[in-house]
Design an enzyme around this catalytic site. Structure first.
Site, PDB file in Angstrom:
ATOM      1  NE  ARG A   1      -0.579  -0.868  -1.900  1.00  0.00           N
ATOM      2  CZ  ARG A   1      -1.244   0.187  -1.601  1.00  0.00           C
ATOM      3  NH1 ARG A   1      -0.484   1.344  -1.523  1.00  0.00           N
ATOM      4  NH2 ARG A   1      -2.557   0.370  -1.772  1.00  0.00           N
TER       5      ARG A   1
ATOM      6  CG  HIS B   1      -6.100  -0.456  -5.709  1.00  0.00           C
ATOM      7  ND1 HIS B   1      -5.987  -1.210  -4.614  1.00  0.00           N
ATOM      8  CD2 HIS B   1      -6.222   0.753  -4.950  1.00  0.00           C
ATOM      9  CE1 HIS B   1      -5.829  -0.849  -3.442  1.00  0.00           C
ATOM     10  NE2 HIS B   1      -5.768   0.629  -3.665  1.00  0.00           N
TER      11      HIS B   1
ATOM     12  NE  ARG C   1      -9.417  -0.219  -0.173  1.00  0.00           N
ATOM     13  CZ  ARG C   1      -7.932  -0.212  -0.040  1.00  0.00           C
ATOM     14  NH1 ARG C   1      -7.500   0.920  -0.016  1.00  0.00           N
ATOM     15  NH2 ARG C   1      -7.335  -1.291  -0.459  1.00  0.00           N
TER      16      ARG C   1
ATOM     17  CB  CYS D   1      -8.780   5.487  -4.149  1.00  0.00           C
ATOM     18  SG  CYS D   1      -7.413   6.375  -5.172  1.00  0.00           S
TER      19      CYS D   1
ATOM     20  CG  ASP E   1      -5.850   7.475  -8.098  1.00  0.00           C
ATOM     21  OD1 ASP E   1      -5.378   8.143  -6.915  1.00  0.00           O
ATOM     22  OD2 ASP E   1      -5.430   6.573  -8.627  1.00  0.00           O
TER      23      ASP E   1
ATOM     24  CD  GLN F   1      -9.537   2.582  -3.068  1.00  0.00           C
ATOM     25  OE1 GLN F   1      -8.704   2.650  -2.193  1.00  0.00           O
ATOM     26  NE2 GLN F   1     -10.715   3.212  -2.650  1.00  0.00           N
TER      27      GLN F   1
HETATM   28  N1  NVA Z   1      -3.192   5.194  -8.553  1.00  0.00           N
HETATM   29  C1  NVA Z   1      -2.562   5.388  -7.118  1.00  0.00           C
HETATM   30  C2  NVA Z   1      -3.450   4.618  -6.229  1.00  0.00           C
HETATM   31  C3  NVA Z   1      -3.238   4.817  -4.829  1.00  0.00           C
HETATM   32  C4  NVA Z   1      -4.016   4.016  -3.904  1.00  0.00           C
HETATM   33  C5  NVA Z   1      -1.271   4.732  -7.245  1.00  0.00           C
HETATM   34  O1  NVA Z   1      -0.964   3.535  -7.856  1.00  0.00           O
HETATM   35  O2  NVA Z   1      -0.365   5.135  -6.637  1.00  0.00           O
HETATM   36  N1   CP Z   2      -6.389   3.710  -1.394  1.00  0.00           N
HETATM   37  C1   CP Z   2      -5.284   3.122  -1.018  1.00  0.00           C
HETATM   38  O1   CP Z   2      -4.849   2.084  -1.533  1.00  0.00           O
HETATM   39  O2   CP Z   2      -4.575   3.694  -0.001  1.00  0.00           O
HETATM   40  P1   CP Z   2      -3.195   3.372   0.583  1.00  0.00           P
HETATM   41  O3   CP Z   2      -2.098   3.685  -0.636  1.00  0.00           O
HETATM   42  O4   CP Z   2      -2.809   4.299   1.672  1.00  0.00           O
HETATM   43  O5   CP Z   2      -3.009   1.836   0.998  1.00  0.00           O
END
Ligand code: NVA
Ligand code: CP
Length: 313
Positions: A108, A135, A299, A271, A230, A138
């Site tokens: 990540r 992602h 998930r 999400c 989101d 997700q």
């Molecule tokens: N678009 C958000 C998704 C978090 C799961 C981010 O990248 O922070």
């Molecule tokens: N939806 C998601 O990826 O959540 P986190 O950022 O908590 O992993």
């Protein structure tokens, strides 16, 4: 046709065929059913998973760590604040070492390229647990959640409102185009997904019959089966917060917008994490039309299915 994903990475769903995605979804349903029956397996026994995080996470970390660990695997959490990467060691060398230690890597972070380099130099499966661009795990959980509610997602109308160029919107665009799900992004023109992605996705959608629309007209929620939003500022974009609030305040999902779909059975997806009062009101996300908590649970099942398909014979 028999499908094998053994040894494969998941960096973006663009690399997966519709049949491969369906295979993962079917396996996710099986894994979820097993889990609900309390069945315990040791399918990851003797395997190790390196979990590299440049950005924070609740769901993704917990999903990978518990899915892998509860079946006998050994997950290792690695934050970039703790390892040599970035200060003393190159990404390529880190990847080479990971390849000698682990059965697979979860990444990540910021750049999609980092996930690609990890895959190239480690020679083991790399799972994209979120980058600035995609992602994918997700999106798998999102489709599983939709199918639990509607059966097949083919021909269903999924509508995303908010930051149309973020990783979640982009991944939904890819998976919907592959599976024949109609997908509308409602976003101001400044936040449209980029041309490069559109050029890749539109031909795929043409094949599957999915109608992919990008518009700034909030009226396009009409006939949605599911409304998805989101956060307005993704991780790493905190300096854009004020600007996004100005741009996106009329794109908030509230009960009025849910009603505007004209579909009394419309469901709400997110999400998570959510900023209640910004992209969604508390009454919607905490209300009976919300499936955000099922999505969070899913998930884990989809990630377990992905690891089973790519790591176990
Ligand atoms: N678009 C958000 C998704 C978090 C799961 C981010 O990248 O922070
Ligand atoms: N939806 C998601 O990826 O959540 P986190 O950022 O908590 O992993």
């Amino acid at each position: 046709m028999s499908i094998s994903l053994l040894g494969r990475s998941l960096l973006t769903l663009l690399d997966y065929s519709p049949e491969e995605i369906r295979y993962l979804l079917k396996l996710s349903m099986k894994v979820k059913a097993e889990s609900k029956k309390g069945k315990i397996f040791r399918r990851f026994e003797g395997k190790t998973l390196g979990m590299l995080f440049e950005k924070r996470s609740t769901r993704t970390r917990c999903a990978f760590e518990t899915a892998f660990g509860e079946e006998g695997g050994h997950p290792v959490f690695l934050s970039t604040a703790d390892i040599q990467l970035g200060s003393k060691e190159s990404l390529e060398d880190t990847a080479r070492v990971f390849g000698r230690m682990f059965s697979a890597i979860q990444f990540r972070g910021f750049k999609q390229e980092t996930a690609e380099i990890l895959a190239k130099y480690s020679n083991i499966p790399v799972y994209n647990g979120l980058t600035d661009l995609y992602h994918p795990t997700q999106a798998l959980a999102d489709i599983l959640t939709l199918e639990e509610n509607f059966g097949s997602v083919k021909g269903k109308n999924l509508v995303f409102t908010g930051d149309g160029r973020n990783n979640v919107a982009r991944s939904l665009m890819v998976i919907c185009s592959k599976l024949g799900t109609n997908f509308t992004i409602i976003t101001p023109a400044e936040l449209n997904p980029d041309e490069e992605l559109c050029k890749k996705v539109f031909p795929i959608a043409e094949k599957s019959g999915a109608v992919i629309k990008i518009t700034s007209d909030i009226g396009a929620v009409k006939n949605a089966d599911a409304l998805y939003t989101d956060v307005w500022t993704s991780m790493g974009e905190d300096d854009k917060k004020e600007e996004r609030i100005k741009l996106l305040s009329s794109y908030q999902v509230n009960q009025n917008l849910m009603d505007k779909t004209g579909n009394k059975d419309v469901i709400f997806l997110h999400c998570l994490p959510a900023v209640k009062g910004e992209e969604v009101t508390a009454d919607v996300i905490d209300g009976i039309q919300s499936r955000a908590w099922d999505q969070a649970e899913n998930r884990k099942h989809t990630i377990k299915a992905l690891m089973l398909a790519t790591l176990c014979k």
